[in-house]
Write a protein that holds these residues in place. Structure first.
Motif, PDB file in Angstrom:
ATOM      1  N   PHE A 114       0.840  -1.191   0.000  1.00 29.83           N
ATOM      2  CA  PHE A 114       0.000   0.000   0.000  1.00 29.83           C
ATOM      3  C   PHE A 114       0.880   1.248   0.000  1.00 29.83           C
ATOM      4  O   PHE A 114       1.985   1.251   0.539  1.00 29.83           O
ATOM      5  N   VAL A 166       1.301   4.748   1.614  1.00 33.85           N
ATOM      6  CA  VAL A 166       0.924   5.255   2.932  1.00 33.85           C
ATOM      7  C   VAL A 166       1.392   6.704   3.052  1.00 33.85           C
ATOM      8  O   VAL A 166       2.494   7.054   2.590  1.00 33.85           O
ATOM      9  N   THR A 177       5.835   3.214   1.383  1.00 30.30           N
ATOM     10  CA  THR A 177       5.043   2.041   1.020  1.00 30.30           C
ATOM     11  C   THR A 177       5.269   0.954   2.060  1.00 30.30           C
ATOM     12  O   THR A 177       6.363   0.819   2.623  1.00 30.30           O
ATOM     13  N   TRP A 230       0.364  -4.650   4.998  1.00 27.39           N
ATOM     14  CA  TRP A 230      -0.564  -4.365   6.089  1.00 27.39           C
ATOM     15  C   TRP A 230       0.111  -4.518   7.454  1.00 27.39           C
ATOM     16  O   TRP A 230      -0.178  -3.769   8.383  1.00 27.39           O
ATOM     17  N   VAL A 258       1.904  -1.356   8.071  1.00 30.29           N
ATOM     18  CA  VAL A 258       0.985  -0.296   8.487  1.00 30.29           C
ATOM     19  C   VAL A 258       0.725  -0.374   9.992  1.00 30.29           C
ATOM     20  O   VAL A 258       0.702   0.647  10.701  1.00 30.29           O
ATOM     21  N   VAL A 311      -3.803   5.089   4.641  1.00 31.15           N
ATOM     22  CA  VAL A 311      -3.550   4.167   3.531  1.00 31.15           C
ATOM     23  C   VAL A 311      -4.338   4.656   2.316  1.00 31.15           C
ATOM     24  O   VAL A 311      -5.564   4.819   2.376  1.00 31.15           O
ATOM     25  N   TYR A 335      -8.237   8.263   1.367  1.00 29.71           N
ATOM     26  CA  TYR A 335      -7.389   7.535   2.309  1.00 29.71           C
ATOM     27  C   TYR A 335      -8.274   6.828   3.338  1.00 29.71           C
ATOM     28  O   TYR A 335      -9.305   7.366   3.762  1.00 29.71           O
ATOM     29  N   THR A 344      -6.155   4.337   9.403  1.00 31.91           N
ATOM     30  CA  THR A 344      -5.937   3.128  10.200  1.00 31.91           C
ATOM     31  C   THR A 344      -5.642   3.426  11.660  1.00 31.91           C
ATOM     32  O   THR A 344      -5.520   2.492  12.452  1.00 31.91           O
TER      33      THR A 344
END
Length: 593
Positions: free
Chosen positions: A215, A217, A251, A254, A257, A272, A364, A367
């Protein structure tokens, strides 16, 4: 009667053959049935299949010749078997030397009494009978197998045959007597030397491990901390981190993240990117939001909040753009799941951010949930508190060594010192707070628990250098002590005391002073005009060799302290435009007022 050596007569026992025994001798041998017969038939079918694959033309020609030999009429009459045809089961062979019970005493035409020439003819008939009988027997079809199975043919002893090997010709089978295929002429076979057909399963090639989805970010932060945040992300393992406007982009998968949420001290959120497109009208935002697969993150059973921000965007109303994005999300979920999510602006399950710049729109997924500067330990804030990520950013910009002493003469609720203690001990800033991704769909709670357990195992037991805080307000010191206790810090970790910054002494011969002194509204009407001059005198007298870093919105502070800053970094404390001034305190370098 016979006699022994002495001449006495001796009786002998004689067994006479009955009609039943004679009939049993003349009857044909019993055809073999059962598992052994099926095994023999399976071997024969496998051999025929291999021969057909090796030489299909020759195999077809042999089959036609055997079929023509089977259809050839016999010379002995309509019901008699031909010379190349075997007698039927249960029917006596007229050319054999055996006699039936009704023919006892009657010589047979083809009996062995006719001489050696007749006997030779009978042997020829027996040798030719085996292949003819195989052709007369109806051909059986091999069993159908699945695609992942095959039947291994019987091979000669000591040789392994790989049916998938293409490096050489197919193996040749050991020849067998022609009469071995017919049960009526076959003798007992030694099956221990034959390889039984086995059903093997082909081993399928294992699938390659699925690569984790990557992803894009974006981590926003207070203005002025972009470079420090980029350095922090690179230290955490995000090598492609690049500084941007009021944030940093990189980048990650998950799991990355989640790690960024757990370990970042300077970021405000971890966003994200899920959609990006050029727009020319507000309705394009509706189409962009409707085409984004939100169902993989949240559904109609969860609450939603949408926020919108813009930089140099020609749109007329940010509120209308925010409404278009929200309608697109809700319309998609209603079409897929039959219901639209509810809106909750206070504590939603899912947060979406719409960012507009020029003629582009980016969506976006948040998270983090609540802002990352909310660590979970500060409940008593006091007056004009400093945000936790800004306090950590000040320590990063000051270059503070976690193994060196730290002093805050205007500690307030203790934000700078508590952040410094967590940095020195290696406590992740998000270890004691919830995150927004924990309420999304398909959240792996076990993996998230393992990630936090690994972070806890790396926390150090104690500090190496003293951390000291002073403040004139006893209530502020009480707030600081309560916050430190909620942050799992003991009284030995940070020493909070009521004291005047103009009279403090140095706890060590070198160290750092990082502080947020009162300015603006915190100064109030009763401001002491000699405060900064007296404080500077104390610093020059007691803190020679220390590093001093002060954040303030009063740009005249260096002149009031009669100190020359070596650095000034623009920062924003909320809505206030501030500067972080850096001084190097040297006793011989300044004059007393």
């Amino acid at each position: 009667m016979s006699s022994d050596e002495q001449g006495r007569p001796r009786k002998t026992l004689t067994i006479k053959k009955t009609a039943r025994d004679a009939h049993a001798e003349d009857a044909p041998k019993r055809t073999r049935t059962g598992a052994r017969a099926r095994l023999v038939a399976q071997i024969e079918r496998t051999k025929e299949s291999v021969e057909r694959q090796k030489d299909p033309v020759g195999y077809q020609r042999r089959q036609e010749e055997e079929a023509r030999g089977a259809r050839k009429p016999s010379a002995g009459g309509r019901g008699a078997p031909s010379r190349g045809q075997a007698p039927r089961a249960g029917q006596p062979d007229r050319g054999s030397s055996q006699r039936g019970p009704s023919d006892r005493g009657t010589p047979n035409r083809g009996s062995s009494d006719r001489g050696p020439s007749t006997r030779g003819r009978s042997d020829d008939i027996r040798r030719d009978a085996a292949p003819a009988s195989r052709a007369a027997r109806p051909q059986q079809r091999a069993p159908r197998l699945r695609d992942d199975q095959y039947i291994a043919p019987a091979t000669p002893a000591g040789r392994f045959y790989d049916p998938f090997e293409d490096d050489g010709p197919a193996p040749e089978f050991a020849p067998e007597p022609e009469h071995a295929a017919e049960p009526e002429f076959a003798q007992e076979r030694d099956y221990s030397r034959e390889r039984a057909p086995t059903v093997e399963t082909r081993s399928r090639r294992p699938r390659e491990p699925r690569q984790a989805e990557i992803f894009t970010v974006f981590a926003p932060c207070p203005q002025g901390l972009e470079e420090a945040l980029t350095a922090e992300m690179q230290a955490l393992g995000y090598d492609d981190a690049q500084a941007g406007r009021a944030g940093c982009s990189f980048t990650a998968d998950w799991s990355g993240v989640q790690r960024a949420n757990l370990y970042s001290r300077l970021a405000t959120r971890i966003l994200v990117q899920v959609a990006h497109a050029e727009i020319s009208h507000e309705d394009d935002i509706l189409d962009l939001a409707r085409d984004t697969p939100w169902e993989r993150w949240f559904g109609a059973e969860q609450t939603l909040r949408v926020d919108t921000s813009a930089i140099k965007s020609p749109v007329q109303s940010l509120q209308y753009c925010n409404l278009r994005a929200k309608d697109g999300i809700c319309d998609r979920l209603r079409e897929l799941e039959g219901e639209r999510p509810s809106i909750d602006t206070v504590r939603p399950d899912a947060r979406v951010h719409l960012f507009l710049t020029g003629h582009t729109a980016t969506l976006y997924l948040d998270t983090s949930g609540e802002s990352l500067f909310k660590r979970g330990w500060r409940l008593d804030k006091g007056e004009a508190p400093l945000r936790e990520n800004l306090a950590a950013g000040m320590l990063a910009l000051a270059g503070w060594d976690p193994a060196a002493p730290l002093l805050d003469p205007f500690c307030g609720s203790g934000t700078i010192l508590i952040e410094a203690a967590w940095i020195a001990l290696g406590v992740p800033p998000g270890i004691s707070r919830p995150f927004g991704f924990e309420r999304l769909r398909d959240h792996d709670a076990y993996r998230w628990r393992d990630l936090k357990d690994d972070a806890r195992s790396r926390i150090l037991p104690q500090l190496d250098a003293p951390l000291v805080g002073y403040d004139l307000d006893p209530q502020a010191i009480e707030f600081a002590q309560n916050n430190a206790e909620r942050a799992w810090l003991t009284a030995d970790s940070i020493r909070f005391e009521v004291g005047d910054a103009r009279q403090v002494t140095a706890p060590a011969d070198h160290g750092w002073i990082v502080t947020n002194p009162p300015y603006g509204e915190r100064m109030g009407a009763e401001q002491d005009p000699d405060l900064w001059r007296d404080w500077a005198t104390c610093l020059k007298r007691n803190f020679a060799g220390w590093q001093l870093h002060v954040i303030t919105s009063d740009l005249t502070l260096p002149n009031q302290m009669r100190l020359k800053p070596k650095r000034r970094v623009p920062l924003h404390n909320g809505s206030l435009d501030c500067r972080l001034f850096g001084f190097e305190l040297v006793a011989a370098g300044y004059r007393d007022a």
